[in-house]
Structures are given as C-alpha cells and as structure tokens.
Scaffold this active site. Structure first.
Site, PDB file in Angstrom:
ATOM      1  N   GLN A 178      43.846  98.842  20.995  1.00  0.00           N
ATOM      2  CA  GLN A 178      42.544  99.218  20.434  1.00  0.00           C
ATOM      3  C   GLN A 178      41.479  98.132  20.552  1.00  0.00           C
ATOM      4  O   GLN A 178      40.306  98.414  20.346  1.00  0.00           O
ATOM      5  CB  GLN A 178      42.688  99.637  18.958  1.00  0.00           C
ATOM      6  CG  GLN A 178      43.297 101.014  18.773  1.00  0.00           C
ATOM      7  CD  GLN A 178      42.545 102.129  19.496  1.00  0.00           C
ATOM      8  OE1 GLN A 178      41.359 102.016  19.808  1.00  0.00           O
ATOM      9  NE2 GLN A 178      43.247 103.195  19.796  1.00  0.00           N
ATOM     10  N   SER A 195      46.163  99.068  27.239  1.00  0.00           N
ATOM     11  CA  SER A 195      46.002 100.298  28.005  1.00  0.00           C
ATOM     12  C   SER A 195      44.599 100.333  28.598  1.00  0.00           C
ATOM     13  O   SER A 195      43.611 100.217  27.873  1.00  0.00           O
ATOM     14  CB  SER A 195      46.215 101.481  27.061  1.00  0.00           C
ATOM     15  OG  SER A 195      45.843 102.675  27.699  1.00  0.00           O
ATOM     16  N   CYS A 321      47.436 119.487  10.195  1.00  0.00           N
ATOM     17  CA  CYS A 321      47.093 120.784  10.768  1.00  0.00           C
ATOM     18  C   CYS A 321      46.442 120.634  12.137  1.00  0.00           C
ATOM     19  O   CYS A 321      46.319 121.595  12.889  1.00  0.00           O
ATOM     20  CB  CYS A 321      46.157 121.528   9.828  1.00  0.00           C
ATOM     21  SG  CYS A 321      44.795 120.520   9.254  1.00  0.00           S
TER      22      CYS A 321
END
Lengths: 377, 81
Positions: A178, A195, A321
């Site tokens: 990050q 990354s 959800c």
C-alpha cells in the site's frame, strides 16, 4: 466517473503506458539467451531491476520480480520459512495482514508449522508488546508486518518491529503493497514485498526483495530464473513499465501525497459532521496518505456502494455483503469496529478536490435514503 | 455470576444479515428498563463484531456473547441510558 479505489489498483501511470508500449516492441525476447534481441531484453530487465532496487532501498541482486504482489508474499513467507526450517517452525503475523499473508500462514500450518496472529488496537495498529513477546518465542522463524493496512490505511510501527526482530535474530517480512511509491520504505526489513499495479504499473508484476544474508529457499520446483526465487519467464515489458511507474510516482510522491492527504483529512473531518451515526476508522494521523474508511450505522454496505456507483463514484467496502465470502473483513473484525455500512475511499494520483467535494455533497442524501428504505428513523 | 443477568427482552435476529440485527436492537433497546439486558440472537458473523461495536458507539454496555447450541450467538447488551 470519480475513481476512488486506488488501494485496489492505481490507474496505469502515463509514463508506464509509454514504457510498456516501447518495451513490448524491443523487450520481448528471452533475457536468458545470448543473441542480440535477448541481450536487449536482458539489459532492459536489469535496468528496471536497478531502478526498482534504488526506489525501494535495496540492492539490485536482492530484487526478484514475481507475477503479482500476492505471489511475492506467498513465495516470501513460505521461502523464508523453508530456508529457516532448522531455526524454527513458528510464524508471527499481525491480525490485519493482507489475506495473502494469512493464506500462506494456513499452508504453513497444514505443513506442520505453527502460526500466531497478534492483535491490533481499535485503530488497527499492531500491539507491539504482544508482537515482541511472540517474536521472542524460541521457535519463531519469521514475522510479518505490513507498512500500512490496505483497508483502513493505518501505518504499522515497522521500524520498531524491525528492531525487535533484529534483537531476536528473527527475519521480518514487510508487505509494502500500500505504500511503495507513495512513502519511503521503512528500514530494517529482511524480506520486502510489493505490487506494481498499486503504484501505477501494470498488473502482472510484483516485487520480492530478500536482504543479503537472509536464509531463503524456494519451496517450488527448481527454476533458474530470478535467482531461483521465482519460477518462470520474466514479464520484461511489464517489469520495464513497473519501473517507469515507480520512478514517476516516487518523483511526484512528496507533493502529490501531501495533496491527497489533505483531501483525506477533509473527508475524515467532514463525514461525521454531515452524516449522523457514522464512525471514521483507522489512525487519523499515522496513516497512508490516500486511504480513508468509514462505517455508517444501519446501512447495508452493498446498497451504499451501488448508490455511490450510480452517482459516479467507484469505492470499495469491507462489509460482508459486498465480499465473495459470508464473513466480514478480517481487518474490521480484528479492530472490533463496525463491519456493516463500510466504505473505503482511496484516492489515486490526480484525484481532484472538486470530485471529493461532490462525493461529500451526495453522500448524506444516499445514506439517508438507504436508512429510510430500511425503516430506520 | 452477577454478570449473566436474565435478559428482559430477547430479539430473534437468527437468519438475518447485518445491519438488520443492529436495526432491531436500536429499535427495541428502549423497550426495556434502564440497566436491563437485551439478548440479541444472531448467526450472521458480522453481528458478532457489530453488536459490541454498536454498544461502544452508542454508550450501551456489551455484557457478553454466548454461543448457541444450534449456531450463532446470544449477544447480551445492557441499556445504559
């Protein structure tokens, strides 16, 4: 459309795009061969390695390129544990590491090793005393800590953790996914992972750096590439573009990150004033410059994401959800904060103040409507 | 054993996904007297984290979470005000 999901992936940097297109034409040959085209590919690969090493505070021969940040973590965790099998079989991680670290820990446990997760504060910062106690265990072979949390932006005390690890002779794997390209890499790591697509490079390139003197042995079948640490033919054009993006991002970082950080501050301060029953999550000051997360009470996270998408905002959520699993984010669970109604805003390079203001203008109405639909007063 | 007070009210939120258990709790906490305990029955893993977090935000007291034999938890909340 305002893209506010840089923590998932940063849009390709224009300089990376340019480098990618050029390298596809000239860097396609096998860098391990000896003819002219191969030597050219080899040269491009080694130039990129030198640049990435310099930006991350490593030596070129410590850097290996992987196919992703996740693969860098898998190889880094399991390769270091494999290399230190005689020293111990115990792995220490924080409870809020990226799932790639926790899944690698799961493989280690199924292989007969042990793993321990160290808890975090309400703001997501690892408990350093508990971390130190875990590292001090006689069987500890490796500890892992991220530079900043991917869901809430909280910076981890990596420098202090590295000093603890050094005192106990335990290597520390630092997951810098990050912050690489946005903030300097804290010193003291033994293994470093990152990354490229998180810093504006293309997908398909990760970095695994292994500090000289750290015992490391790949657990995969033998392969000659990348100092025997990573199997398979290198993605030379992708790596060249990743290096170009890292160079560009690092050059802009001081100015651009302080601008984005001020926008994050604006969101952190404004949201609780304009939306009732909301909790802004994570460290307010010791945080990554571009990430802010909040949870809205009584709100279905998926409904909020859908409404924000319709209003032209791409954001992400740690609510269950909205995930592929039924469980809420392990990060929010470990912090003990509200997991529903969760929104993560992560600003890419160039995100404008006008976009942020428009986000703050539409958010209260959307939250109010979702609450009304759910019958909340 | 002073901690495990008999709940004055039980909210059955089994099978319901967050935020519904929290919405039910917020609606009904004022139906019990001050210092009484509400038990929320829930099996959405999010509720296990979210009910205590709601208590912290709303200054009520999370008394404890007890596993139910059939899965899920009885999450006890004491009304503070």
């Amino acid at each position: 459309m305002a893209y506010f999901d840089a923590a998932s992936t940063e849009p390709l940097h224009p300089q990376a795009r340019e480098a990618l297109l050029a390298a596809i034409d000239v860097g396609w040959a096998d860098p391990a061969r000896l003819y002219n085209q191969a030597r050219r590919a080899h040269l491009l690969l080694e130039q990129a390695r030198t640049e990435v090493a310099e930006a991350l505070g490593a030596r070129p021969d410590e850097i290996s390129f992987t196919s992703s940040g996740t693969q860098a973590v898998h190889l880094g965790v399991l390769g270091t544990l494999h290399g230190r099998r005689r020293a111990g079989r115990h792995l220490v991680t924080s409870a809020v590491e990226h799932s790639s670290v926790l899944h690698a820990a799961g493989v280690h446990e199924r292989d007969g090793g042990t793993a321990e997760t160290v808890g975090v504060s309400l703001t997501g910062r690892v408990d350093l005393d508990a971390f130190a106690a875990a590292v001090a265990g006689h069987d500890t072979a490796l500890a892992c800590l991220q530079t900043a949390n991917h869901e809430v932006g909280t910076l981890q005390p990596v420098t202090e953790a590295a000093e603890i690890c050094r005192r106990h002779g335990v290597p520390l794997l630092v997951d810098a996914a990050q912050t690489a390209g946005r903030m300097p890499i804290p010193p003291g790591w033994s293994v470093l992972t990152a990354s490229a697509h998180k810093w504006g490079g293309p997908a398909g390139v990760g970095v695994l750096a292994v500090r000289k003197g750290t015992r490391f042995r790949s657990f995969l079948p033998e392969d000659e590439r990348e100092r025997r640490r990573v199997p398979g033919f290198e993605n030379v054009p992708g790596i060249v573009a990743a290096a170009a993006a890292l160079r560009a991002m690092t050059a802009e970082a001081a100015q651009e990150c302080s601008r984005l950080s001020a926008l994050v501050d604006r969101i952190r301060e404004t949201v609780p004033k304009i939306v009732p029953d909301v909790e802004v999550i994570g460290e307010p000051v010791d945080r990554a410059p571009h990430i802010v997360t909040f949870s809205c009470l009584y709100v279905d996270g998926e409904a909020l994401l859908t409404e924000l998408d319709k209003a032209g905002f791409a954001v992400s959520s740690g609510s269950s959800c909205t995930a592929s699993t039924l469980r809420p984010s392990h990060v929010l669970e470990a912090m003990g904060v509200l997991t529903h109604g969760n929104v993560r805003v992560s600003l890419p390079r160039g995100a404008s103040a006008a976009e942020v203001d428009r986000f703050l203008a539409v958010l209260p109405g959307l939250v109010r409507r979702i609450r009304q639909d759910a019958g909340v007063e | 054993m002073t901690e495990v007070t008999q709940p004055a009210l039980t909210i059955d939120a089994l099978g319901k996904k967050c935020p519904i258990p929290i919405i039910m709790l917020a609606e009904q906490i004022n139906h019990v007297p001050l210092n009484a305990v509400v038990s929320v029955l829930a099996d959405d893993p999010a509720a296990y984290t979210d009910v205590p977090a709601w208590c912290r935000l709303k200054s009520h007291r999370h008394v404890g979470s007890y596993e139910l034999p059939g899965g899920g938890w009885a999450i006890h909340v004491r009304r503070n005000y």
